[in-house]
Design a protein around this motif. Structure first.
Motif, short mmCIF file in Angstrom:
data_model
loop_
_atom_site.label_atom_id
_atom_site.label_comp_id
_atom_site.label_asym_id
_atom_site.label_seq_id
_atom_site.Cartn_x
_atom_site.Cartn_y
_atom_site.Cartn_z
N GLY A 146 -52.34 -26.93 7.84
CA GLY A 146 -51.37 -27.86 8.44
C GLY A 146 -52.07 -28.82 9.40
N MET B 61 -39.95 -30.68 13.27
CA MET B 61 -41.35 -30.65 12.81
C MET B 61 -42.39 -30.68 13.95
N HIS C 4 -52.92 -30.63 2.43
CA HIS C 4 -51.46 -30.73 2.22
C HIS C 4 -51.04 -29.87 1.01
N HIS D 246 -42.58 -27.22 14.76
CA HIS D 246 -43.26 -26.50 13.67
C HIS D 246 -44.78 -26.55 13.88
N LYS D 247 -45.27 -27.74 14.25
CA LYS D 247 -46.72 -27.90 14.43
C LYS D 247 -47.20 -27.11 15.66
N HIS E 272 -37.18 -28.14 5.28
CA HIS E 272 -37.04 -29.45 5.95
C HIS E 272 -36.81 -30.60 4.97
N HIS F 195 -51.37 -26.25 1.91
CA HIS F 195 -50.31 -25.82 2.84
C HIS F 195 -49.05 -25.45 2.06
N GLY G 235 -40.41 -25.08 7.43
CA GLY G 235 -41.28 -25.80 6.49
C GLY G 235 -40.64 -25.91 5.12
N MET H 78 -52.69 -21.02 7.01
CA MET H 78 -51.50 -21.89 7.10
C MET H 78 -51.63 -22.86 8.28
#
Ligand code: HEM
Ligand code: HEM
Length: 181
Positions: free
Chosen positions: A104, A45, A139, A48-49, A35, A142, A32, A100
């Motif tokens: 997200g 990504m 956002h 990541h999700k 990137h 996060h 995160g 977190m």
């Protein structure tokens, strides 16, 4: 030296939860935060999700387990401020392990143009029913909470190493699957 007695160490379940979640959360923090600076990481990504949603599910299980089981007490001679700081750090980390992923998830749900959201290509993850205003706030959250989490993880790791290398007590050993003291 001998292995610690059961009542002075975390259970196998707590240790497994700790290290699996720590590994996943550290990978996500690194991907995160880096990137933007390293565009090649953009390809990670979707992972990541999916990792973040996994952390959310594992943390729900971990907290349920934790609330039903006592943690081993800190050594009696631990100063009150240190006990307070340790508890505050641990419970803030638990909160961040929920906030977190949730922020997200809300961010990618509340946006003008949604991207596909799936769990490592196996099944679609539903979007949260949030507005674009909420998505925008999520956002911001996060990003800010990400920096807070990085700071607390560094503090937490420095504290663990101080216990092991300087104070030479059992604190790291009791959260470690194999380490003995
Ligand atoms: C353990 C869980 C998570 C951690 C520790 C984490 C950490 C981070 C951090 C530190 C950033 C950089 C923030 C920034 O500079 O804007 C970031 C970006 C991002 N995260 Fe997460 N994240 C997690 C879970 C999730 C989840 C579950 C999703 C979505 C389902 C997600 C989606 C994103 C996206 C899309 C970005 C890029 C935002 C941008 O480029 O502005 N994250 N994450
Ligand atoms: C993202 C990474 C990490 C997170 C989110 C995290 C989170 C936590 C939490 C919430 C606890 C409290 C357990 C409880 O009593 O319920 C804990 C305990 C502990 N963690 Fe971590 N941790 C991380 C990484 C690490 C690392 C890298 C180390 C070692 C270098 C470490 C060492 C420990 C130790 C030794 C304990 C037990 C403390 C005690 O006995 O009171 N953790 N961790």
């Amino acid at each position: 030296m001998a292995r610690l007695p059961q009542d002075q160490r975390y259970s196998g379940v707590a240790i497994a939860f700790h290290w699996i979640i720590a590994l996943l959360a550290i990978v996500n923090l690194a991907v995160g935060l880096l990137h933007d600076a390293i565009p090649a990481l953009g390809a990670l990504m979707p992972g990541h999700k999916a990792i973040g949603i996994t952390v959310l599910a594992l943390t729900a299980g971990r907290l349920a387990w934790r609330l039903a089981h006592r943690a081993p007490p800190l050594p009696a001679h631990t100063p009150a401020w240190e006990k307070g700081l340790a508890h505050a750090t641990h419970w803030t980390l638990y909160a961040l392990l929920l906030l977190m992923p949730l922020s997200g998830w809300a961010m990618v749900s509340g946006t003008e143009k949604r991207r596909p959201l799936d769990w490592f290509g196996t099944f679609d993850i539903p979007y949260l029913p949030v507005s674009t205003a909420t998505g925008g706030a999520a956002h911001e959250a996060h990003e800010l909470l990400g920096w807070l989490m990085l700071a607390l993880v560094v503090l937490h790791v420095v504290a663990a190493l101080r216990h092991h290398l300087i104070l030479r007590d059992n604190i790291l050993a009791r959260m470690a699957p194999v380490l003995r003291r």
